[in-house]
Scaffold this active site. Sequence first.
Site, PDB file in Angstrom:
ATOM      1  CE1 TYR A   1      17.836 -43.501  -0.685  1.00 34.02           C
ATOM      2  CE2 TYR A   1      15.629 -42.638  -0.333  1.00 34.02           C
ATOM      3  CZ  TYR A   1      16.486 -43.709  -0.462  1.00 34.02           C
ATOM      4  OH  TYR A   1      15.990 -44.989  -0.374  1.00 34.02           O
ATOM      5  CB  CYS A   2      20.591 -42.301  -3.947  1.00 34.52           C
ATOM      6  SG  CYS A   2      21.262 -43.356  -5.256  1.00 34.52           S
TER       7      CYS A   2
END
Length: 579
Positions: A312-313
């Site tokens: 994530y990210c």
Amino acid sequence: MEKNDVMEPHLPTLEEMQQWTQVIGRAQQLMLEQAASVTGQSLPFDPELIARIQSSFADEGLALWQRFLDNGGLLRDAPDPAPAGSPAAQRDRRFADPSWTEHPFYDLIRQSYLLVSDYLMKVVDAVDGVDPKQKAKMRFATSGLVDALAPSNFPLMNPQVVQKTIESGGENLVKGLKHMLADLQRGQLTHTDGTVFELGRNIASTPGKVIHETPLYQLIHYTPSTEAVLETPLIIFPPWINRFYILDLSPEKSFVKWAVDQGLSVFLVSWKSADASMKDMVWDDYILRGQIDAIDTVRGLLGVESVHTIGYCVAGTTLAATLALLAARDEADKVASATFFTAQVDFSEAGDLALFVDDEQMKLVDQLSASGFLDGRYMAATFNLLRGRDLIWNYVVNNYLLGQDYPPFDLLHWNGDTTNLPARWHRDYLTQLYRDNLLVVPGAISVDGTPIDLTQVKTPAYVQAGREDHIAPLQSVWKLTRHLGGPVRFLLAGSGHIAGVVNPPSAMKYQYWSCEDAQETLDAFLATAKETKGSWWPDWRQWIEGIDSHTVKVKGARIPGEGTLSAIEDAPGRYVKER
């Protein structure tokens, strides 16, 4: 007494109108001079374009005043820069109160503000012949200033605040002052009532055990809720710039719980919030002693050849580097699939965050990181600035001026639960990736002495982007599909960086767009993609099973703490609670 009688102001005199005209002119000049000092040169404009902008502004401004005076202070029948029923007005919550359009004086203030705001942004856009990054800084700074000067932010100009002050006898301002002083003491703007949330009870409450711990992370193994699970387990790598429980909020919103209920063996990395002991940690540590260590730990525990992964990210950016390193070492088979939530590898169009990586910003980061780590509150403030209207000024009005109680909201509680960052890693990330964009240059970055090349990554990938993402813009996330060398499924989710990801099927919110066939360009994808209502999570689950649908019964090491790794403590573990 009628509401309008309470707040009825006198009409401005000719002298007052002239004074306001001079004030606006001086403000414009000051902002242009400041912008010139930022670029270090006189700002070059197209004279004809500026003349048209100024002429239009003057004409519209005079027409606004004339309509106000001709109609005895009524503007309801006049053209409006943002009519109350228009999409722009509906999105602009600052002026949602009916008084902004129904009361003539506040209507004049609102329309005048919108007119000046539009003029200032057009002037900035008219600047030509400067470096695009400098122009982007000017636009960002001007936009932030325009938001700060909104009449809704000032108590005597905001009809809601005026009325609240009259009704409460000023108690709202006293209560707001208490809120402001408390925020000053904690060094952070409060968005929600955090006292109602408790880790392990009503957030981050999916059952599981911490089964592995290092100075960098804890590994959580979640308790299966089905009799059989997919043989290939799933490891989730959340970003270490935030707490992991964005993916395990309330049970109704938890991606972790949903994945467990979908018959997946779920493991999750809970990163340690940095302290002085982590001052020498760099990106290599998060790749080698973070992601690869977790991958090998799970493979060894369950006796499987490979794992599914989610990044994530920033953890997705790191996952791409991890895959490239494994490919360079001929160990790519350790990962069966890689899913990227709003992740970037090519930072050439990284959005407004890229404005915070010049030499002056780096000096500030160094000063703030003198103890070996960056206090997470500074990063939180940076993210809030990207959406200042929603995440700063909206709460200034509600918390400080209206004196409202904080609403209980788990997502905003997570947003304010900051995490510290290792100083060396943070600086390298900003300079090597955001500023210099080295990750997409084959061989430009080495991990543990091994040059990496994203094009050598052949692992099947699922790339998810958010249509309204202000942190990882759509066009930037799309570039990930152009740099990986294996099969890629790209999916565009409605909403932004958080709500676009955390969208459980039961909520029936938003939508997503997908194509069955890969597209060469983002424009081609947008033109071809099919819209589907609701959550994209089931699409991802189907994609995962398409890679390997073999299942095994839940027993032995598939139960947390029952294999060769004993349970250390219950989930969510102590790392997520450390400040």
